[in-house]
Structure formats: structure tokens, C-alpha cells
Design a protein around this motif. Structure first.
Motif, PDB file in Angstrom:
ATOM      1  N   ASN A  45       0.830  -1.216   0.000  1.00 28.62           N
ATOM      2  CA  ASN A  45       0.000   0.000   0.000  1.00 28.62           C
ATOM      3  C   ASN A  45       0.858   1.257   0.000  1.00 28.62           C
ATOM      4  O   ASN A  45       0.557   2.231  -0.694  1.00 28.62           O
ATOM      5  CB  ASN A  45      -0.939   0.006   1.203  1.00 28.62           C
ATOM      6  N   ILE A  48       2.281   1.724  -3.509  1.00 21.58           N
ATOM      7  CA  ILE A  48       1.271   2.246  -4.443  1.00 21.58           C
ATOM      8  C   ILE A  48       1.016   3.727  -4.179  1.00 21.58           C
ATOM      9  O   ILE A  48       0.991   4.536  -5.101  1.00 21.58           O
ATOM     10  CB  ILE A  48      -0.037   1.430  -4.357  1.00 21.58           C
ATOM     11  N   THR A  54       1.530   6.525  -9.797  1.00 22.50           N
ATOM     12  CA  THR A  54       0.176   6.372  -9.267  1.00 22.50           C
ATOM     13  C   THR A  54      -0.553   7.706  -9.301  1.00 22.50           C
ATOM     14  O   THR A  54      -1.713   7.783  -9.719  1.00 22.50           O
ATOM     15  CB  THR A  54       0.215   5.832  -7.817  1.00 22.50           C
ATOM     16  N   LYS A  58      -3.710   8.409 -11.627  1.00 24.30           N
ATOM     17  CA  LYS A  58      -4.970   8.760 -10.957  1.00 24.30           C
ATOM     18  C   LYS A  58      -5.508  10.087 -11.494  1.00 24.30           C
ATOM     19  O   LYS A  58      -6.703  10.226 -11.731  1.00 24.30           O
ATOM     20  CB  LYS A  58      -4.785   8.835  -9.447  1.00 24.30           C
ATOM     21  N   ASP A 127     -10.538   2.255 -14.237  1.00 23.34           N
ATOM     22  CA  ASP A 127      -9.913   2.288 -12.911  1.00 23.34           C
ATOM     23  C   ASP A 127      -9.109   1.010 -12.675  1.00 23.34           C
ATOM     24  O   ASP A 127      -7.962   1.052 -12.223  1.00 23.34           O
ATOM     25  CB  ASP A 127     -10.984   2.461 -11.833  1.00 23.34           C
ATOM     26  N   LYS A 128      -9.707  -0.108 -13.016  1.00 22.34           N
ATOM     27  CA  LYS A 128      -9.029  -1.405 -12.853  1.00 22.34           C
ATOM     28  C   LYS A 128      -7.782  -1.470 -13.727  1.00 22.34           C
ATOM     29  O   LYS A 128      -6.717  -1.916 -13.284  1.00 22.34           O
ATOM     30  CB  LYS A 128     -10.004  -2.528 -13.220  1.00 22.34           C
ATOM     31  N   THR A 130      -5.994   1.061 -14.926  1.00 24.16           N
ATOM     32  CA  THR A 130      -5.011   2.007 -14.401  1.00 24.16           C
ATOM     33  C   THR A 130      -4.288   1.424 -13.199  1.00 24.16           C
ATOM     34  O   THR A 130      -3.059   1.467 -13.111  1.00 24.16           O
ATOM     35  CB  THR A 130      -5.698   3.335 -14.021  1.00 24.16           C
ATOM     36  N   THR A 131      -5.062   0.850 -12.282  1.00 22.83           N
ATOM     37  CA  THR A 131      -4.483   0.242 -11.082  1.00 22.83           C
ATOM     38  C   THR A 131      -3.568  -0.914 -11.453  1.00 22.83           C
ATOM     39  O   THR A 131      -2.465  -1.048 -10.912  1.00 22.83           O
ATOM     40  CB  THR A 131      -5.604  -0.239 -10.136  1.00 22.83           C
ATOM     41  N   GLN A 132      -3.991  -1.744 -12.396  1.00 22.99           N
ATOM     42  CA  GLN A 132      -3.189  -2.898 -12.800  1.00 22.99           C
ATOM     43  C   GLN A 132      -1.879  -2.468 -13.447  1.00 22.99           C
ATOM     44  O   GLN A 132      -0.837  -3.097 -13.237  1.00 22.99           O
ATOM     45  CB  GLN A 132      -3.987  -3.810 -13.740  1.00 22.99           C
TER      46      GLN A 132
END
Length: 188
Positions: A45, A48, A54, A58, A127-128, A130-132
Motif C-alpha cells: 500500500n 502504491i 500512481t 490517478k 480504474d481497474k 489504471t491500477t493494474q
């Protein structure tokens, strides 16, 4: 025959040198064994949150999501204005015109609802994705970092119970984060 004192000294020197070499090899073996089997971890965490990419990803995602939501909001506002206009002129319409207007408004509402659901799904997918992308960057970097530093395993702690306790000296998070951000800054 008398023992030769010079041979005795040579033998003791040889034994001393062999002992020192054995001691040195033992110390090196202990050092390399300890360093290669040391258990270490990173706080996923924290990586990230602290990773520069990130923040950039975002911000880009938020901009896209805001634009998509604004499109939906403008369609809803337009439909609400049509509904208000219908309410005002309703008394002056014939039954057939009333029915037609209600069907048109109902169809438009269904279309807006479908569009709204599609946009929501698209936002979740973005979102998924981007996060991945961020997680893939972190995983790739940690893998290379581990190889370069000679670690056999690097655990990822995420606050979800993976690692309940670890000595702070085993935490590589800040060091990895520093290198990860440096690598990202070079790519920009």
C-alpha cells in the motif's frame, strides 16, 4: 636427529595462515548465507501510494471519469428540462399527444439509464486497468530489485494479514520506493 627449529616455525606459520583462511571463509559463508536467506518485505500500500506514476495515472483517470460523468449529467439535465416542459404543457395536449410524449420521455429515460450504466462500467474498467498498470510496474521493479540485491524472496505486506509482524530492519519499502520513483522519473 635434532628437530630443526626453522621447520617448526614454518609449520606454525602454515597452520596460522590455514586457520586464518578457514576463519575468513567461514565468516564469508555465514555472511552470504545470512544475506541470501534473509526474509524481507515491502508494504504494498505504501508503494502504491508513494509511487509517482500512481499520482499521474490517478489524475488522468479522474479527468476521464469527470468528462464521462459530465456527459451523463448533461443528458440527465436535458431530459429533466423536457420533463418540466411536458408538465407545463400537459394540460393543453390531446390524449394521443400525451401518450406519444410520455413514450418519448420514457424511451429517452431508458436510453439515459443504459448509457449511465455503460459509462459506470467503463469507468470501473478504466480504474481497474489504471491500477493494474501501476501494480505491474511495481511488481516488475521489485522482481528486478530482488534479483539485483540477491534476495530469494520478498514478501508483500498489505495490511490484510499477510505479514502480521516483521522487524523494521526487514522493511525494504522506502528503499524500493526511492528506486521505483527514480526509474519512473527517467522514463518521463
Amino acid at each position: 636427529m635434532k628437530p630443526n627449529p626453522s621447520k617448526k616455525i614454518d609449520l606454525s606459520k602454515v597452520l596460522l595462515v590455514v586457520s586464518l583462511i578457514a576463519l575468513l571463509l567461514s565468516c564469508l559463508a555465514i555472511y552470504f548465507t545470512k544475506s541470501s536467506t534473509e526474509l524481507v518485505y515491502v508494504d504494498v500500500n505504501k508503494l502504491i501510494d508513494g509511487y509517482s506514476r500512481t499520482k499521474v495515472a490517478k489524475a488522468e483517470f479522474d479527468k476521464k471519469a469527470t468528462t464521462l460523468k459530465a456527459n451523463v449529467d448533461s443528458l440527465v439535465t436535458s431530459w429533466q428540462k423536457e420533463l418540466q416542459a411536458y408538465e407545463k404543457e400537459r394540460a393543453s395536449l390531446t390524449p394521443k399527444e400525451l401518450q406519444l410524449k410520455q413514450e418519448l420521455l420514457g424511451n429517452k429515460q431508458q436510453q439515459i439509464n443504459g448509457y449511465q450504466e455503460a459509462i459506470q462500467k467503463k469507468i470501473q474498467e478504466e480504474d481497474k486497468k489504471t491500477t493494474q498498470t501501476v501494480i505491474n510496474d511495481i511488481n516488475d521493479y521489485v522482481k528486478e530489485y530482488g534479483k539485483d540485491k540477491g534476495y530469494k524472496i520478498i514478501f508483500g505486506a498489505s495490511g490484510g494479514g499477510n505479514i502480521m509482524y516483521a522487524d523494521e530492519s526487514s522493511d525494504l519499502t522506502d528503499e524500493v520506493l526511492k528506486g521505483l520513483n527514480a526509474q519512473y522519473d527517467k522514463k518521463k
